[in-house]
Design a protein around this motif. Structure first.
Motif, mmCIF file in Angstrom:
data_model
loop_
_atom_site.group_PDB
_atom_site.id
_atom_site.type_symbol
_atom_site.label_atom_id
_atom_site.label_comp_id
_atom_site.label_asym_id
_atom_site.label_seq_id
_atom_site.Cartn_x
_atom_site.Cartn_y
_atom_site.Cartn_z
ATOM 1 N N VAL A 127 33.903 29.398 37.227
ATOM 2 C CA VAL A 127 34.243 29.750 35.851
ATOM 3 C C VAL A 127 34.010 28.524 34.985
ATOM 4 O O VAL A 127 34.478 27.429 35.296
ATOM 5 C CB VAL A 127 35.706 30.223 35.717
ATOM 6 C CG1 VAL A 127 35.997 30.631 34.284
ATOM 7 C CG2 VAL A 127 35.980 31.379 36.662
ATOM 8 N N ASP A 187 39.098 42.185 37.831
ATOM 9 C CA ASP A 187 39.348 40.910 38.500
ATOM 10 C C ASP A 187 40.406 41.151 39.566
ATOM 11 O O ASP A 187 41.578 41.325 39.235
ATOM 12 C CB ASP A 187 39.836 39.866 37.498
ATOM 13 C CG ASP A 187 40.273 38.576 38.181
ATOM 14 O OD1 ASP A 187 39.753 38.287 39.269
ATOM 15 O OD2 ASP A 187 41.134 37.870 37.624
ATOM 16 N N ALA A 240 34.814 39.754 37.477
ATOM 17 C CA ALA A 240 34.919 38.532 36.691
ATOM 18 C C ALA A 240 36.369 38.255 36.326
ATOM 19 O O ALA A 240 37.204 39.155 36.276
ATOM 20 C CB ALA A 240 34.065 38.644 35.425
ATOM 21 N N ASN A 278 33.884 31.654 30.340
ATOM 22 C CA ASN A 278 35.166 32.075 29.782
ATOM 23 C C ASN A 278 35.148 31.834 28.279
ATOM 24 O O ASN A 278 34.969 30.712 27.817
ATOM 25 C CB ASN A 278 36.307 31.295 30.436
ATOM 26 C CG ASN A 278 37.670 31.733 29.931
ATOM 27 O OD1 ASN A 278 38.047 31.454 28.806
ATOM 28 N ND2 ASN A 278 38.414 32.407 30.788
ATOM 29 N N THR A 291 36.413 36.496 30.372
ATOM 30 C CA THR A 291 34.952 36.480 30.453
ATOM 31 C C THR A 291 34.318 37.663 29.725
ATOM 32 O O THR A 291 33.099 37.798 29.721
ATOM 33 C CB THR A 291 34.493 36.479 31.917
ATOM 34 O OG1 THR A 291 35.156 37.532 32.629
ATOM 35 C CG2 THR A 291 34.806 35.148 32.596
ATOM 36 N N ARG A 329 34.293 31.564 43.373
ATOM 37 C CA ARG A 329 33.913 32.013 42.039
ATOM 38 C C ARG A 329 33.928 30.833 41.062
ATOM 39 O O ARG A 329 34.881 30.063 41.009
ATOM 40 C CB ARG A 329 34.859 33.097 41.537
ATOM 41 C CG ARG A 329 34.501 33.573 40.124
ATOM 42 C CD ARG A 329 35.167 34.872 39.764
ATOM 43 N NE ARG A 329 36.608 34.811 39.865
ATOM 44 C CZ ARG A 329 37.387 35.880 39.874
ATOM 45 N NH1 ARG A 329 36.841 37.086 39.847
ATOM 46 N NH2 ARG A 329 38.686 35.764 39.952
ATOM 47 N N LYS A 380 35.008 41.242 30.010
ATOM 48 C CA LYS A 380 34.669 42.447 30.772
ATOM 49 C C LYS A 380 34.778 43.712 29.914
ATOM 50 O O LYS A 380 33.875 44.558 29.923
ATOM 51 C CB LYS A 380 35.595 42.553 31.999
ATOM 52 C CG LYS A 380 35.450 41.411 32.990
ATOM 53 C CD LYS A 380 36.351 41.597 34.199
ATOM 54 C CE LYS A 380 37.823 41.529 33.868
ATOM 55 N NZ LYS A 380 38.235 40.196 33.345
ATOM 56 N N ARG A 401 28.752 38.890 38.464
ATOM 57 C CA ARG A 401 29.885 38.013 38.200
ATOM 58 C C ARG A 401 29.614 37.248 36.905
ATOM 59 O O ARG A 401 28.564 36.640 36.758
ATOM 60 C CB ARG A 401 30.096 37.036 39.354
ATOM 61 C CG ARG A 401 30.489 37.720 40.655
ATOM 62 C CD ARG A 401 30.850 36.715 41.713
ATOM 63 N NE ARG A 401 31.254 37.355 42.962
ATOM 64 C CZ ARG A 401 31.692 36.702 44.033
ATOM 65 N NH1 ARG A 401 31.755 35.376 44.009
ATOM 66 N NH2 ARG A 401 32.046 37.354 45.116
ATOM 67 N N LEU A 402 30.568 37.291 36.005
ATOM 68 C CA LEU A 402 30.463 36.564 34.744
ATOM 69 C C LEU A 402 31.143 35.215 34.908
ATOM 70 O O LEU A 402 32.245 35.131 35.455
ATOM 71 C CB LEU A 402 31.126 37.355 33.616
ATOM 72 C CG LEU A 402 30.647 38.800 33.438
ATOM 73 C CD1 LEU A 402 31.422 39.468 32.304
ATOM 74 C CD2 LEU A 402 29.152 38.853 33.174
ATOM 75 N N SER A 403 30.514 34.161 34.443
ATOM 76 C CA SER A 403 31.039 32.817 34.674
ATOM 77 C C SER A 403 31.516 32.107 33.413
ATOM 78 O O SER A 403 32.196 31.092 33.513
ATOM 79 C CB SER A 403 29.969 31.948 35.351
ATOM 80 O OG SER A 403 28.819 31.833 34.539
#
Length: 399
Positions: free
Chosen positions: A264, A207, A101, A238, A105, A262, A107, A234-236
């Motif tokens: 975001v 990342d 990510a 922010n 985001t 990706r 992590k 995957r984190l989207s």
């Protein structure tokens, strides 16, 4: 040492969300910005806009709420501050897990709570947990937050930074957690993983676009090869940067991204705050005066010195700024000479913008870095001695 990459025609990246009319850039404005040598310019003095600080509200992590049906029952208490996808990752069962990510985001925030969740909810022995961070500040944060979450039990967890094992091997513990995997030396990655099977209990975050190196980060690329059955999340969302900064960073990295496609999305409203301040300086002394004036004004508004990152010839490096996050980030000296259109320069600009919690500024003499032309111009708030396009009908001149 930056290495030039192949020249590409500038591309307008598609916005990740709808921008207001005032922030939208038309194709004609974009074309004019690339034919400046055919136009005649005058300069107009534009005052600096008042800084629109917006992050004095409560911690946004505390306002995050589960978005998936039933997720409020998962890890109640320990995972309360996570959004829906973070909660899914933090409460995942044992086995290899990779969190891929972008900056902001959450992590590290997620990783800390995953450690706490596995220890308190799934019964993983704290003394069998090894948590590795890329830096001393990172390991200190992890140790501090684990103590707040699970109390005295956190003292049994081994928390260390990568450099602690520069001349020694890490302990062989059953459960490994790695924060910022792209920065891990390949030697250390081999030591941590060489005796583990494909179903090892290992969680890593990172990342690859933020790794300030040429080529794919070795340890990050090796994770998939070593653990082919690993779950990748995957984190989207922010949670850190305002919309204008987030879109600009995405447009800068898009042509060279190591994670193509990706998505975001900003947690904060698209119109919150102002655009990226862009100061057009007459010369180097003028640029220094701008930084002094900005620093003084921010101090009057309550921004502490450690909350401002001035990156450039007289300030910190991008690598130094990457160790933290700041309410205000100001990039100075963004000239075409010092910030050319290279992969290395793009990556540094992406990383620097990604550390911003509130406001971002760029300043330069001359026309500025070509990288700035690859950002939608509507995202900037220009001030200083701003060039004005005067490309009207050519007036006849007497010979």
């Amino acid at each position: 040492m930056r290495r030039p990459d192949e020249r590409k025609q500038p591309q307008v990246a598609s916005p990740l969300f709808e921008l207001s009319a005032g922030m939208r850039t038309t194709a004609e404005r974009r074309r004019r910005s690339h034919r400046s040598h055919h136009s005649r310019y005058a300069r107009e003095a534009v005052p600096m806009p008042e800084p629109a600080l917006t992050t004095q509200t409560p911690d946004p992590w505390l306002e995050s709420a589960p978005l998936l049906t039933g997720m409020d029952e998962v890890g109640a208490g320990l995972l309360d501050s996570l959004d829906a996808m973070q909660r899914v990752a933090a409460s995942a069962g044992r086995g290899p897990l990779l969190i891929n990510a972008s900056p902001g985001t959450g992590k590290t925030h997620l990783l800390i709570r995953r450690v706490a969740y596995l220890v308190q909810e799934l019964g993983v022995p704290a003394r069998q947990c090894l948590v590795l961070a890329a830096s001393a500040p990172g390991s200190a944060r992890i140790r501090r937050e684990l103590g707040s979450l699970i109390g005295r039990e956190a003292a049994s967890i081994t928390v260390a930074e990568f450099d602690d094992f520069a001349a020694a091997s890490p302990p062989e513990l059953g459960h490994v957690f790695i924060d910022d995997l792209p920065r891990m030396p390949m030697r250390l990655f081999r030591q941590v993983t060489e005796h583990r099977g494909p179903e090892a209990d290992i969680t890593a975050t990172g990342d690859p676009d933020s790794a300030l190196c040429t080529g794919e980060p070795a340890a990050f690329a090796a994770f998939g090869e070593r653990f082919p059955q690993a779950h990748v999340m995957r984190l989207s969302r922010n949670h850190r940067s305002p919309a204008a900064v987030l879109v600009a960073a995405s447009q800068v990295i898009e042509p060279i991204s190591r994670v193509p496609g990706r998505l975001v999305q900003p947690e904060r409203p698209a119109l919150e705050g102002s655009g990226i301040g862009r100061y057009f300086a007459l010369d180097a002394d003028d640029e220094k005066r701008f930084v002094e004036d900005l620093t003084d004004r921010l101090a009057e508004l309550g921004v502490a010195p450690e909350e401002l990152a001035v990156i450039g010839p007289d300030g910190m490096t991008v690598a130094e700024a990457a160790e933290g996050e700041f309410r205000v980030v100001c990039l100075t000296g963004m000239s075409a000479e010092d910030w050319p259109n290279t992969a290395a320069a793009r990556r540094e600009l992406y990383v620097a913008l990604g550390r911003t919690r509130d406001l971002a500024y760029v300043s330069h003499t001359g026309e500025g870095s070509p990288l700035l032309a690859d950002v939608d111009q509507g995202l900037f708030s220009p001030f200083g001695m701003v060039p004005q396009d005067r490309s009207g009908p050519e007036q006849p001149r007497l010979l």
